[in-house]
Design a protein around this motif. Structure first.
Motif, PDB file in Angstrom:
ATOM      1  N   LEU A  72      12.429   1.131  -0.616  1.00 21.71           N
ATOM      2  CA  LEU A  72      10.998   0.854  -0.463  1.00 21.71           C
ATOM      3  C   LEU A  72      10.819  -0.290   0.524  1.00 21.71           C
ATOM      4  O   LEU A  72       9.770  -0.508   1.068  1.00 21.71           O
ATOM      5  CB  LEU A  72      10.386   0.462  -1.818  1.00 21.71           C
ATOM      6  CG  LEU A  72       8.869   0.475  -1.818  1.00 21.71           C
ATOM      7  CD1 LEU A  72       8.372   1.868  -1.533  1.00 21.71           C
ATOM      8  CD2 LEU A  72       8.320  -0.032  -3.126  1.00 21.71           C
ATOM      9  N   GLU A 132       0.839  -1.191   0.000  1.00 20.99           N
ATOM     10  CA  GLU A 132       0.000   0.000   0.000  1.00 20.99           C
ATOM     11  C   GLU A 132       0.881   1.250   0.000  1.00 20.99           C
ATOM     12  O   GLU A 132       1.813   1.367   0.799  1.00 20.99           O
ATOM     13  CB  GLU A 132      -0.908  -0.022   1.243  1.00 20.99           C
ATOM     14  CG  GLU A 132      -2.030   0.986   1.189  1.00 20.99           C
ATOM     15  CD  GLU A 132      -3.097   0.738   2.245  1.00 20.99           C
ATOM     16  OE1 GLU A 132      -3.413  -0.448   2.519  1.00 20.99           O
ATOM     17  OE2 GLU A 132      -3.607   1.709   2.820  1.00 20.99           O
ATOM     18  N   LEU A 133       0.585   2.180  -0.900  1.00 25.17           N
ATOM     19  CA  LEU A 133       1.363   3.409  -1.026  1.00 25.17           C
ATOM     20  C   LEU A 133       0.425   4.605  -1.001  1.00 25.17           C
ATOM     21  O   LEU A 133      -0.741   4.499  -1.346  1.00 25.17           O
ATOM     22  CB  LEU A 133       2.133   3.418  -2.350  1.00 25.17           C
ATOM     23  CG  LEU A 133       3.152   2.320  -2.592  1.00 25.17           C
ATOM     24  CD1 LEU A 133       3.663   2.387  -4.027  1.00 25.17           C
ATOM     25  CD2 LEU A 133       4.319   2.463  -1.609  1.00 25.17           C
ATOM     26  N   ALA A 134       0.957   5.754  -0.607  1.00 20.59           N
ATOM     27  CA  ALA A 134       0.213   7.001  -0.712  1.00 20.59           C
ATOM     28  C   ALA A 134       1.017   7.942  -1.582  1.00 20.59           C
ATOM     29  O   ALA A 134       2.076   8.416  -1.192  1.00 20.59           O
ATOM     30  CB  ALA A 134      -0.019   7.608   0.673  1.00 20.59           C
ATOM     31  N   THR A 186      12.680   0.593  -6.665  1.00 17.70           N
ATOM     32  CA  THR A 186      13.211  -0.488  -5.835  1.00 17.70           C
ATOM     33  C   THR A 186      12.499  -1.819  -6.014  1.00 17.70           C
ATOM     34  O   THR A 186      12.932  -2.820  -5.468  1.00 17.70           O
ATOM     35  CB  THR A 186      13.145  -0.096  -4.347  1.00 17.70           C
ATOM     36  OG1 THR A 186      11.909   0.571  -4.103  1.00 17.70           O
ATOM     37  CG2 THR A 186      14.289   0.819  -3.973  1.00 17.70           C
ATOM     38  N   LEU A 235       8.366   7.678  10.308  1.00 20.27           N
ATOM     39  CA  LEU A 235       6.974   7.317  10.608  1.00 20.27           C
ATOM     40  C   LEU A 235       6.161   8.600  10.761  1.00 20.27           C
ATOM     41  O   LEU A 235       6.584   9.531  11.447  1.00 20.27           O
ATOM     42  CB  LEU A 235       6.892   6.500  11.902  1.00 20.27           C
ATOM     43  CG  LEU A 235       7.654   5.177  11.935  1.00 20.27           C
ATOM     44  CD1 LEU A 235       7.357   4.448  13.252  1.00 20.27           C
ATOM     45  CD2 LEU A 235       7.254   4.289  10.771  1.00 20.27           C
ATOM     46  N   VAL A 265       0.348   1.891   9.575  1.00 22.03           N
ATOM     47  CA  VAL A 265       1.329   2.922   9.888  1.00 22.03           C
ATOM     48  C   VAL A 265       1.922   3.441   8.582  1.00 22.03           C
ATOM     49  O   VAL A 265       2.345   2.655   7.731  1.00 22.03           O
ATOM     50  CB  VAL A 265       2.457   2.355  10.782  1.00 22.03           C
ATOM     51  CG1 VAL A 265       3.516   3.421  11.037  1.00 22.03           C
ATOM     52  CG2 VAL A 265       1.891   1.857  12.100  1.00 22.03           C
ATOM     53  N   LEU A 304       8.808   7.741   2.196  1.00 20.92           N
ATOM     54  CA  LEU A 304       9.845   6.977   1.526  1.00 20.92           C
ATOM     55  C   LEU A 304      11.007   7.877   1.155  1.00 20.92           C
ATOM     56  O   LEU A 304      10.827   8.956   0.611  1.00 20.92           O
ATOM     57  CB  LEU A 304       9.303   6.329   0.256  1.00 20.92           C
ATOM     58  CG  LEU A 304       8.386   5.139   0.453  1.00 20.92           C
ATOM     59  CD1 LEU A 304       7.882   4.644  -0.883  1.00 20.92           C
ATOM     60  CD2 LEU A 304       9.114   4.020   1.186  1.00 20.92           C
ATOM     61  N   ILE A 342       6.078  10.607  -1.359  1.00 16.16           N
ATOM     62  CA  ILE A 342       5.425   9.299  -1.462  1.00 16.16           C
ATOM     63  C   ILE A 342       5.564   8.603  -0.109  1.00 16.16           C
ATOM     64  O   ILE A 342       6.622   8.660   0.520  1.00 16.16           O
ATOM     65  CB  ILE A 342       6.090   8.432  -2.558  1.00 16.16           C
ATOM     66  CG1 ILE A 342       6.152   9.207  -3.869  1.00 16.16           C
ATOM     67  CG2 ILE A 342       5.328   7.121  -2.736  1.00 16.16           C
ATOM     68  CD1 ILE A 342       4.835   9.611  -4.448  1.00 16.16           C
ATOM     69  N   TYR A 343       4.487   7.978   0.327  1.00 14.20           N
ATOM     70  CA  TYR A 343       4.500   7.292   1.605  1.00 14.20           C
ATOM     71  C   TYR A 343       4.181   5.819   1.399  1.00 14.20           C
ATOM     72  O   TYR A 343       3.493   5.447   0.454  1.00 14.20           O
ATOM     73  CB  TYR A 343       3.440   7.901   2.540  1.00 14.20           C
ATOM     74  CG  TYR A 343       3.630   9.370   2.755  1.00 14.20           C
ATOM     75  CD1 TYR A 343       4.331   9.838   3.857  1.00 14.20           C
ATOM     76  CD2 TYR A 343       3.126  10.296   1.843  1.00 14.20           C
ATOM     77  CE1 TYR A 343       4.533  11.202   4.033  1.00 14.20           C
ATOM     78  CE2 TYR A 343       3.318  11.654   2.014  1.00 14.20           C
ATOM     79  CZ  TYR A 343       4.025  12.104   3.112  1.00 14.20           C
ATOM     80  OH  TYR A 343       4.216  13.453   3.285  1.00 14.20           O
ATOM     81  N   ARG A 344       4.662   5.009   2.307  1.00 13.56           N
ATOM     82  CA  ARG A 344       4.268   3.614   2.293  1.00 13.56           C
ATOM     83  C   ARG A 344       3.447   3.349   3.539  1.00 13.56           C
ATOM     84  O   ARG A 344       3.683   3.923   4.590  1.00 13.56           O
ATOM     85  CB  ARG A 344       5.507   2.716   2.264  1.00 13.56           C
ATOM     86  CG  ARG A 344       5.122   1.265   2.288  1.00 13.56           C
ATOM     87  CD  ARG A 344       6.013   0.369   1.497  1.00 13.56           C
ATOM     88  NE  ARG A 344       5.553  -1.011   1.650  1.00 13.56           N
ATOM     89  CZ  ARG A 344       6.359  -2.045   1.762  1.00 13.56           C
ATOM     90  NH1 ARG A 344       7.660  -1.851   1.710  1.00 13.56           N
ATOM     91  NH2 ARG A 344       5.873  -3.267   1.907  1.00 13.56           N
ATOM     92  N   VAL A 345       2.478   2.468   3.402  1.00 16.96           N
ATOM     93  CA  VAL A 345       1.593   2.136   4.521  1.00 16.96           C
ATOM     94  C   VAL A 345       1.733   0.657   4.821  1.00 16.96           C
ATOM     95  O   VAL A 345       1.516  -0.179   3.942  1.00 16.96           O
ATOM     96  CB  VAL A 345       0.123   2.454   4.167  1.00 16.96           C
ATOM     97  CG1 VAL A 345      -0.767   2.222   5.382  1.00 16.96           C
ATOM     98  CG2 VAL A 345      -0.017   3.882   3.655  1.00 16.96           C
ATOM     99  N   ILE A 346       2.126   0.328   6.057  1.00 16.57           N
ATOM    100  CA  ILE A 346       2.244  -1.085   6.423  1.00 16.57           C
ATOM    101  C   ILE A 346       1.247  -1.397   7.538  1.00 16.57           C
ATOM    102  O   ILE A 346       0.741  -0.507   8.217  1.00 16.57           O
ATOM    103  CB  ILE A 346       3.664  -1.462   6.869  1.00 16.57           C
ATOM    104  CG1 ILE A 346       4.063  -0.643   8.111  1.00 16.57           C
ATOM    105  CG2 ILE A 346       4.666  -1.269   5.746  1.00 16.57           C
ATOM    106  CD1 ILE A 346       5.347  -1.139   8.753  1.00 16.57           C
TER     107      ILE A 346
END
Lengths: 71, 71, 71, 71, 71, 71, 71, 71, 71, 71, 71, 71
Positions: free
Chosen positions: L71, I10-12, I33, L37, L63, L67, L5-9
């Motif tokens: 990644l 999941e990305l934003a 990546t 974070l 969360v 990035l 760009i953000y990643r959501v885990i």
């Protein structure tokens, strides 16, 4: 105010006449064996079709009641 | 028991009078061209307001019917 | 006002260019065989990635149209 | 056609008689202070039970109205 | 790549034997009258119980197929 | 950092041109009477079809703004 | 047709072998103390992993049964 | 019992200390300008992280209040 | 056909210009990546408002890629 | 490992003090009449407001317990 | 009992044979690079159709594993 | 403003003491191996019951983090 605990059960009421009767039938039936019924919430409204007409309304609902001594 | 197959279509019935009539109108209309209608399920209940009153009930429903030879 | 009945169908439009073109393509295609298209609603937006780029936009949408004599 | 903007508010209408009256009561009340009501959508149908009967229908609905000069 | 358009229909397949057979039966039946079936998605899995056993698996699924000239 | 409170309202923006314009129109209209708009979230994307084309994009969105002294 | 009332309960069946066995185990267990089981619906399918393998299938399902005299 | 009408609004409360304080802050703020607050419902719980710690709890909630003469 | 396994992350993505650029930015960043990106799905569309205008589009999306040797 | 079967019931716990106490009260009450409670899951968090303050936390939760000989 | 932390990842397993094999393939693949896999949950079941038959089962699932030293 | 760009885990935090500690434990653990974070969102709140008491709170949360180069 006391810290009451409620239980929520799921019922499917049916009626050959109207949607609201299906709900009332379910609550009426639940009242025979459960005390302290307090609220209901409609979960889903569906029905059976026979000969191109609504033969039976089916309403699935949740019903909450206050717990006394038996769960 | 045979392994029947059903198709489910989505309709929006409307009525100037009641919510239940909107459902009945949709089923009645579907019966003109489809055979073997078996069940329906209400997906959404809405309506149009004109002059501060409900001018039209709109009920979106799914209707299931048994497939014979045409899909 | 009459008690119109509408049918709602689900389509997946695609486009190599933009999200909105995917929607327009689906509506344009539906117009070839269906009359009285009235509204659409986007259900899901997705797409295919090839060589690190969006190769195809895919938009799933519901389209409603007024029923006359054929369902 | 102009690019109208609508606002959507959430109301809970109640009625001691029927589900539809709960909806009508909410729309009637909203009409006292808001102009240009255009549509409604039922969000949830629930109710209170007293003495084993439905004492009050409660319908939560969204109501949309066209914005003129005040939000 | 062309800008293909797909239609998505909803079916309920049943089987007296297994969940997967209910899905296969629905796809097999759809193949009789529809060409270009491409994908399916399980929407809901349910069944009928008779004499304390599963008498019929019922799987509601969506099936997508590429549109050529008829909608 | 202070403990800010925000209010979230629901709007339906429309546009005859694009999906993004429908969103911008709604935010622009809200800005006339509300200060401190901070974020929006798309709830639903739909539209009207006339003469086989998209005549109006309709985007329902939530808009959040910081509360100062009036709710 | 009578206006039957059904109750819907939620069970979690497990099995070390297959997904379908987890469902059958739950229905079989429910049949020991409940009469008139009529339908089931899968709510969620999950499982435990041990030593890199599925050690236990867990299927949460709703089961509906016709009410006679006890709720 | 009268047929009361309620309005439901959406708020986002924040707090640097706890989740429950975020809820209380929102209700406290709403009480400054709205009378007859009756219930709330948590819609979403989130928060901001700064320097590897929770810097702000954000709770989105719906708040219902009885309507008197102004909407 | 082989039994491929895919991972979904999941990305934003964000963009100061358009909704589609926010999606493209996220996919472009992921491509740095990760190899074998295959599809994406929009989960949520939101944005920040500053000075009564959209300052930043934020699109949350899921991205699927084929697994080779590293998870 | 045995193929255990669990039943899941829905309760609404309340507390005049905190959200967590509402949960604990429900579990404590359930323990009086049910053995083998294993897990819970929060379904909804709400509450009553009186005199501009939270008068009662209400938490609806599902509780699972292992079935032995009685359902 | 320690306060363990788990990570949940999303995978899409495929299989040309059965739905359960698609799940097993995904878990087997994840086990190659991740230790301490503990549970899985089915998110969606779909598949590809070729020549009127199911050519590939695709099951999207979440897999949880205990974190040790690497995230 | 840059186009971040953000990643959501997704994580599951646990705690033997409180719901909020379960969240804090998950964020604290994530901070050991991830930088930047920014936010979290509660997805589900559950727990284990032992000896008629809550033995472990389990909170599943998403969360998001910015990035940089990996990644």
């Amino acid at each position: 105010m006391d810290d009451h605990i409620y239980r929520v059960i799921e019922l499917a009421g049916t009626s050959t006449t109207t949607m609201e009767d299906a709900i009332k039938n379910a609550i009426s039936r639940a009242s025979k064996t459960l005390r302290n019924l307090r609220w209901f919430q409609v979960v889903e409204t569906r029905g059976r079709i026979e000969n191109e007409r609504i033969a039976r309304w089916e309403v699935i609902l949740k019903v909450g009641f206050a717990l006394e001594d038996t769960l």
